[in-house]
Design a protein around this motif. Structure first.
Motif, PDB file in Angstrom:
ATOM      1  N   VAL A   1       0.845  -1.191   0.000  1.00 33.93           N
ATOM      2  CA  VAL A   1       0.000   0.000   0.000  1.00 33.93           C
ATOM      3  C   VAL A   1       0.881   1.242   0.000  1.00 33.93           C
ATOM      4  CG1 VAL A   1      -1.796   1.266   1.244  1.00 33.93           C
ATOM      5  CG2 VAL A   1      -1.787  -1.227   1.298  1.00 33.93           C
ATOM      6  N   GLY A   2       0.544   2.178  -0.882  1.00 32.72           N
ATOM      7  CA  GLY A   2       1.247   3.455  -0.927  1.00 32.72           C
ATOM      8  C   GLY A   2       0.254   4.592  -0.994  1.00 32.72           C
ATOM      9  N   THR A   3       0.561   5.695  -0.306  1.00 34.14           N
ATOM     10  CA  THR A   3      -0.290   6.884  -0.377  1.00 34.14           C
ATOM     11  C   THR A   3       0.445   7.970  -1.148  1.00 34.14           C
ATOM     12  OG1 THR A   3       0.513   7.701   1.756  1.00 34.14           O
ATOM     13  CG2 THR A   3      -1.506   6.401   1.787  1.00 34.14           C
ATOM     14  N   PHE A   4      -0.319   8.722  -1.906  1.00 33.53           N
ATOM     15  CA  PHE A   4       0.265   9.740  -2.778  1.00 33.53           C
ATOM     16  C   PHE A   4      -0.568  11.005  -2.695  1.00 33.53           C
ATOM     17  CE2 PHE A   4       1.109   5.503  -4.272  1.00 33.53           C
ATOM     18  CZ  PHE A   4       2.478   5.520  -4.463  1.00 33.53           C
ATOM     19  N   GLY A   5       0.118  12.130  -2.615  1.00 33.58           N
ATOM     20  CA  GLY A   5      -0.550  13.416  -2.535  1.00 33.58           C
ATOM     21  C   GLY A   5      -0.294  14.258  -3.772  1.00 33.58           C
ATOM     22  N   ARG A   6      -0.641  15.527  -3.665  1.00 33.83           N
ATOM     23  CA  ARG A   6      -0.531  16.459  -4.802  1.00 33.83           C
ATOM     24  C   ARG A   6       0.893  16.588  -5.324  1.00 33.83           C
ATOM     25  NH1 ARG A   6      -4.271  20.796  -1.860  1.00 33.83           N
ATOM     26  NH2 ARG A   6      -6.244  19.761  -2.258  1.00 33.83           N
ATOM     27  N   ALA A   7       1.858  16.561  -4.415  1.00 31.72           N
ATOM     28  CA  ALA A   7       3.254  16.778  -4.819  1.00 31.72           C
ATOM     29  C   ALA A   7       3.926  15.516  -5.342  1.00 31.72           C
ATOM     30  CB  ALA A   7       4.041  17.326  -3.628  1.00 31.72           C
ATOM     31  N   ASP A   8       3.240  14.378  -5.248  1.00 34.99           N
ATOM     32  CA  ASP A   8       3.844  13.104  -5.661  1.00 34.99           C
ATOM     33  C   ASP A   8       3.598  12.815  -7.144  1.00 34.99           C
ATOM     34  OD1 ASP A   8       4.771  12.522  -3.040  1.00 34.99           O
ATOM     35  OD2 ASP A   8       2.760  11.852  -2.504  1.00 34.99           O
ATOM     36  N   ASP A   9       4.338  11.845  -7.660  1.00 38.57           N
ATOM     37  CA  ASP A   9       4.200  11.421  -9.055  1.00 38.57           C
ATOM     38  C   ASP A   9       3.023  10.450  -9.173  1.00 38.57           C
ATOM     39  OD1 ASP A   9       4.482  10.701 -11.679  1.00 38.57           O
ATOM     40  OD2 ASP A   9       6.474   9.803 -11.450  1.00 38.57           O
ATOM     41  N   VAL A  10       1.838  11.017  -9.380  1.00 36.82           N
ATOM     42  CA  VAL A  10       0.611  10.222  -9.444  1.00 36.82           C
ATOM     43  C   VAL A  10       0.618   9.293 -10.653  1.00 36.82           C
ATOM     44  CG1 VAL A  10      -1.906  10.366  -9.689  1.00 36.82           C
ATOM     45  CG2 VAL A  10      -0.715  11.929  -8.160  1.00 36.82           C
ATOM     46  N   ALA A  11       1.135   9.755 -11.777  1.00 29.98           N
ATOM     47  CA  ALA A  11       1.172   8.927 -12.990  1.00 29.98           C
ATOM     48  C   ALA A  11       1.973   7.649 -12.754  1.00 29.98           C
ATOM     49  CB  ALA A  11       1.756   9.716 -14.153  1.00 29.98           C
ATOM     50  N   ASN A  12       3.103   7.758 -12.109  1.00 29.16           N
ATOM     51  CA  ASN A  12       3.935   6.591 -11.815  1.00 29.16           C
ATOM     52  C   ASN A  12       3.240   5.669 -10.814  1.00 29.16           C
ATOM     53  OD1 ASN A  12       6.333   5.023 -12.051  1.00 29.16           O
ATOM     54  ND2 ASN A  12       6.970   5.818 -10.050  1.00 29.16           N
ATOM     55  N   ALA A  13       2.583   6.252  -9.822  1.00 32.75           N
ATOM     56  CA  ALA A  13       1.873   5.451  -8.820  1.00 32.75           C
ATOM     57  C   ALA A  13       0.760   4.635  -9.470  1.00 32.75           C
ATOM     58  CB  ALA A  13       1.296   6.367  -7.745  1.00 32.75           C
ATOM     59  N   VAL A  14       0.020   5.253 -10.384  1.00 32.70           N
ATOM     60  CA  VAL A  14      -1.068   4.552 -11.078  1.00 32.70           C
ATOM     61  C   VAL A  14      -0.504   3.454 -11.973  1.00 32.70           C
ATOM     62  CG1 VAL A  14      -2.906   4.831 -12.793  1.00 32.70           C
ATOM     63  CG2 VAL A  14      -2.663   6.496 -10.940  1.00 32.70           C
ATOM     64  N   THR A  15       0.578   3.734 -12.660  1.00 40.04           N
ATOM     65  CA  THR A  15       1.189   2.750 -13.552  1.00 40.04           C
ATOM     66  C   THR A  15       1.609   1.493 -12.791  1.00 40.04           C
ATOM     67  OG1 THR A  15       1.990   4.491 -15.008  1.00 40.04           O
ATOM     68  CG2 THR A  15       3.079   2.371 -15.184  1.00 40.04           C
ATOM     69  N   GLU A  16       2.178   1.663 -11.618  1.00 37.16           N
ATOM     70  CA  GLU A  16       2.695   0.532 -10.855  1.00 37.16           C
ATOM     71  C   GLU A  16       1.625  -0.212 -10.045  1.00 37.16           C
ATOM     72  OE1 GLU A  16       6.035   1.701  -8.526  1.00 37.16           O
ATOM     73  OE2 GLU A  16       7.139   2.449 -10.253  1.00 37.16           O
ATOM     74  N   ALA A  17       0.464   0.391  -9.843  1.00 35.00           N
ATOM     75  CA  ALA A  17      -0.555  -0.202  -8.978  1.00 35.00           C
ATOM     76  C   ALA A  17      -1.494  -1.131  -9.736  1.00 35.00           C
ATOM     77  CB  ALA A  17      -1.362   0.906  -8.314  1.00 35.00           C
ATOM     78  N   ASP A  18      -2.044  -2.102  -9.004  1.00 35.15           N
ATOM     79  CA  ASP A  18      -3.099  -2.960  -9.526  1.00 35.15           C
ATOM     80  C   ASP A  18      -4.464  -2.335  -9.246  1.00 35.15           C
ATOM     81  OD1 ASP A  18      -1.321  -5.139 -10.301  1.00 35.15           O
ATOM     82  OD2 ASP A  18      -1.062  -5.453  -8.145  1.00 35.15           O
ATOM     83  N   ILE A  19      -4.585  -1.723  -8.070  1.00 37.31           N
ATOM     84  CA  ILE A  19      -5.815  -1.060  -7.650  1.00 37.31           C
ATOM     85  C   ILE A  19      -5.477   0.368  -7.269  1.00 37.31           C
ATOM     86  CG2 ILE A  19      -7.670  -1.005  -5.925  1.00 37.31           C
ATOM     87  CD1 ILE A  19      -7.382  -4.021  -5.662  1.00 37.31           C
ATOM     88  N   VAL A  20      -6.306   1.308  -7.708  1.00 33.78           N
ATOM     89  CA  VAL A  20      -6.126   2.714  -7.366  1.00 33.78           C
ATOM     90  C   VAL A  20      -7.358   3.182  -6.606  1.00 33.78           C
ATOM     91  CG1 VAL A  20      -5.768   5.047  -8.255  1.00 33.78           C
ATOM     92  CG2 VAL A  20      -4.754   3.098  -9.449  1.00 33.78           C
ATOM     93  N   ILE A  21      -7.128   3.767  -5.438  1.00 35.49           N
ATOM     94  CA  ILE A  21      -8.218   4.325  -4.640  1.00 35.49           C
ATOM     95  C   ILE A  21      -8.091   5.836  -4.676  1.00 35.49           C
ATOM     96  CG2 ILE A  21      -9.278   4.474  -2.361  1.00 35.49           C
ATOM     97  CD1 ILE A  21      -8.182   1.675  -1.784  1.00 35.49           C
ATOM     98  N   LEU A  22      -9.147   6.500  -5.164  1.00 31.52           N
ATOM     99  CA  LEU A  22      -9.175   7.960  -5.184  1.00 31.52           C
ATOM    100  C   LEU A  22      -9.831   8.445  -3.898  1.00 31.52           C
ATOM    101  CD1 LEU A  22     -10.314   8.752  -8.837  1.00 31.52           C
ATOM    102  CD2 LEU A  22      -8.000   8.786  -7.907  1.00 31.52           C
ATOM    103  N   ALA A  23      -9.049   9.011  -3.017  1.00 29.05           N
ATOM    104  CA  ALA A  23      -9.539   9.554  -1.751  1.00 29.05           C
ATOM    105  C   ALA A  23      -9.249  11.052  -1.746  1.00 29.05           C
ATOM    106  CB  ALA A  23      -8.872   8.846  -0.580  1.00 29.05           C
ATOM    107  N   THR A  24      -9.795  11.717  -2.728  1.00 33.38           N
ATOM    108  CA  THR A  24      -9.524  13.133  -2.957  1.00 33.38           C
ATOM    109  C   THR A  24     -10.810  13.938  -2.833  1.00 33.38           C
ATOM    110  OG1 THR A  24      -9.931  12.849  -5.314  1.00 33.38           O
ATOM    111  CG2 THR A  24      -7.656  12.588  -4.569  1.00 33.38           C
ATOM    112  N   PRO A  25     -10.700  15.267  -2.779  1.00 30.36           N
ATOM    113  CA  PRO A  25     -11.922  16.065  -2.849  1.00 30.36           C
ATOM    114  C   PRO A  25     -12.686  15.747  -4.138  1.00 30.36           C
ATOM    115  CG  PRO A  25     -10.084  17.426  -2.184  1.00 30.36           C
ATOM    116  CD  PRO A  25      -9.515  16.088  -2.571  1.00 30.36           C
ATOM    117  N   TYR A  26     -13.984  15.883  -4.093  1.00 30.03           N
ATOM    118  CA  TYR A  26     -14.859  15.454  -5.184  1.00 30.03           C
ATOM    119  C   TYR A  26     -14.433  16.018  -6.542  1.00 30.03           C
ATOM    120  CZ  TYR A  26     -19.158  14.463  -7.734  1.00 30.03           C
ATOM    121  OH  TYR A  26     -20.069  14.019  -8.646  1.00 30.03           O
ATOM    122  N   GLY A  27     -14.104  17.277  -6.632  1.00 32.06           N
ATOM    123  CA  GLY A  27     -13.782  17.905  -7.901  1.00 32.06           C
ATOM    124  C   GLY A  27     -12.409  17.556  -8.459  1.00 32.06           C
ATOM    125  N   ALA A  28     -11.593  16.851  -7.708  1.00 28.30           N
ATOM    126  CA  ALA A  28     -10.217  16.582  -8.135  1.00 28.30           C
ATOM    127  C   ALA A  28     -10.085  15.378  -9.067  1.00 28.30           C
ATOM    128  CB  ALA A  28      -9.330  16.370  -6.911  1.00 28.30           C
TER     129      ALA A  28
END
Length: 104
Positions: A26-53
């Motif tokens: 399990v890894g957590t990623f915020g605004r300053a992190d490389d979200v594209a790389n995190a999504v590429t490496e993950a099997d499951i992605v959980i979006l726990a962000t504000p609704y509009g994001a």
């Protein structure tokens, strides 16, 4: 299984805390992190962000073939205020009796 949680707030960190006790990575990623790389490496992605994001995040990464769990809710500013702030004033409630007392 690799799980990427995008969002470091209360929901994201709470999910990370629970899921980290399992056998999954399990890894957590915020605004300053490389979200594209995190999504590429993950099997499951959980979006726990504000609704509009979600739309902004969708532009940053390729979610093709990924299981995506979106736990965001469309809430107003009033509903999402901190718990320690004062609740809105409500009119006083009237009390009702559900059973009448009978005298014999």
């Amino acid at each position: 299984m690799k799980i990427a949680i995008i969002g470091n707030g209360n929901v994201g960190s709470g999910l990370a805390n629970v899921l980290s006790k399992t056998q999954h990575e399990v890894g957590t990623f915020g605004r300053a992190d490389d979200v594209a790389n995190a999504v590429t490496e993950a099997d499951i992605v959980i979006l726990a962000t504000p609704y509009g994001a979600a739309a902004e995040i969708a532009d940053q990464a390729d979610f093709t073939g990924k299981i995506v769990i979106d736990v965001s809710n469309p809430v107003t500013e009033e509903i999402s205020r901190p718990c320690n702030s004062a609740p809105p004033r409500r009119p006083p409630r009237r009390s009702l009796r559900s059973f009448r007392e009978r005298s014999s």
